[in-house]
Design an enzyme around this catalytic site. Sequence first.
Site, PDB file in Angstrom:
ATOM      1  N   TRP A 130       7.023  13.784  -8.443  1.00 35.33           N
ATOM      2  CA  TRP A 130       5.722  13.948  -7.764  1.00 35.33           C
ATOM      3  C   TRP A 130       5.891  15.016  -6.690  1.00 35.33           C
ATOM      4  CZ3 TRP A 130       3.840  10.909  -3.049  1.00 35.33           C
ATOM      5  CH2 TRP A 130       2.504  11.185  -2.800  1.00 35.33           C
ATOM      6  N   ASP A 212      10.460   4.423  -5.846  1.00 37.78           N
ATOM      7  CA  ASP A 212       9.033   4.619  -5.583  1.00 37.78           C
ATOM      8  C   ASP A 212       8.267   3.811  -6.629  1.00 37.78           C
ATOM      9  OD1 ASP A 212       6.495   5.443  -5.063  1.00 37.78           O
ATOM     10  OD2 ASP A 212       6.864   7.593  -5.282  1.00 37.78           O
ATOM     11  N   LYS A 247      -3.316   2.390  -6.411  1.00 35.39           N
ATOM     12  CA  LYS A 247      -3.750   2.424  -7.817  1.00 35.39           C
ATOM     13  C   LYS A 247      -4.024   1.026  -8.346  1.00 35.39           C
ATOM     14  CE  LYS A 247      -1.816   6.437  -6.992  1.00 35.39           C
ATOM     15  NZ  LYS A 247      -2.268   7.792  -6.985  1.00 35.39           N
TER      16      LYS A 247
HETATM   17  C1  LMR Z   1      -1.299  11.941  -7.833  1.00 38.07           C
HETATM   18  O1  LMR Z   1      -0.115  12.129  -8.105  1.00 38.07           O
HETATM   19  O2  LMR Z   1      -2.220  12.575  -8.384  1.00 38.07           O
HETATM   20  C2  LMR Z   1      -1.687  10.886  -6.847  1.00 38.07           C
HETATM   21  O3  LMR Z   1      -0.572  10.207  -6.400  1.00 38.07           O
HETATM   22  C3  LMR Z   1      -2.559  11.405  -5.768  1.00 38.07           C
HETATM   23  C4  LMR Z   1      -1.805  12.214  -4.769  1.00 38.07           C
HETATM   24  O4  LMR Z   1      -1.888  11.866  -3.586  1.00 38.07           O
HETATM   25  O5  LMR Z   1      -1.154  13.187  -5.123  1.00 38.07           O
END
Ligand code: LMR
Length: 397
Positions: A130, A212, A247
Amino acid sequence: MFETLTSRPDDPIMAIMELCKADANPKKIDLGPGVYKDATGSTTILKAVKLAEELWNREELTKTYVGTVGNQDFCRLMLDLVLGAQHPAITEGRIGAAQSTGGSGALRLGAELLKASLPDATVWASTPTWANHIPLITEAGLKMDSYPYYNRETLGVDFDDMITHLGTQAKRGDIVLLHGCCHNPTGADLSHAQWDRLAIFLAEKGLNPFIDLAYFGLGRGMADDTYGTLKVIEHCPEVLIAMSCSKNFALYRERTGLIAAVTKTPEAAKITRSQFGAIQRKIVSMPPDHGAALVVRILGDDVLREMWVNELESMRDRMRGLRTLLSEALNVQGGEAISAAIKDQNGMFSTLPLTKEQAQKLRTEHAVYLLDSGRINIAGANASNIPRLAESILAVL
Ligand code: LMR
């Protein structure tokens, strides 16, 4: 005072959200941010949350400060949910936890704790991970590096490469950032057998797991989605876990999450909790109350809890159903590999093997909004636009 400043680039995920909002095309398909959508494309408030809110509105007596470690009933109920109330780390008092401002707040609290205890450690993250993991962790002052994870050709996890890389590059005491389930951005999770091997490997190598757990309940069910976390705790004496209610409770804007440190002793748990409180105090002072108060109501009440479990299941089932439909629609010449991967992967995300140009073409020529990396959020599709989505993907390949 501000003359020296220049604008900063938009966050890539939020930028796609804005681009999609600005597109007037009624046929646009929004596969951008990780937000669950129902079949009408809406992100509604869960019924369990609405009912909890009504009760809470009647019962709330004060708006006084909640304290630097936040709502501890919330932390206890969430840990019971994820680990099971009879888990030895819980019954022996070996978890120090604090409520956080969402999953991001939890990650930051975890990173700050690590910076205080292991300032020279490197945090190893999957390739890809991420995008926001990187600033959240490096801004706490920790070094980051990456390990191989997703293979963009096989569209699966390169598990042996991951283990070999960590085994040769990471040093004892380093931190391995793991996605507990529903890997963001790829949806490619470890199998149970791989979690079993990884947990033993981490323990033997003296590597510290930082998990996470932002999407639990939305992959293959609560037991499956928490399997890896439980397995890691079984083998590793100390584990950090960042959780989010964005979520699975659809509490996105309420910023509800928690950071938990599983420790060797109850004394160490108390120390980590006090550290989280002190760290939180210097960043945001304390977390917001509302979302956590609702989760306490839901998890502490049999009727609301069952309602929430059913709503979670229907979100999960809808996404699995969409995966099956998209997989079938892509199962034509040239789309076979993507078709198989989409079906196997978990949660909201899959990363399609597209170049940045192909992803941009999907946006500009087909009104399909996905990230430049090829990440799609399957929940943004619906049964009627899946054929067009599949055709669009095949057209840019
Ligand atoms: C995402 O990965 O789209 C979500 O977790 C929203 C974000 O805050 O990035």
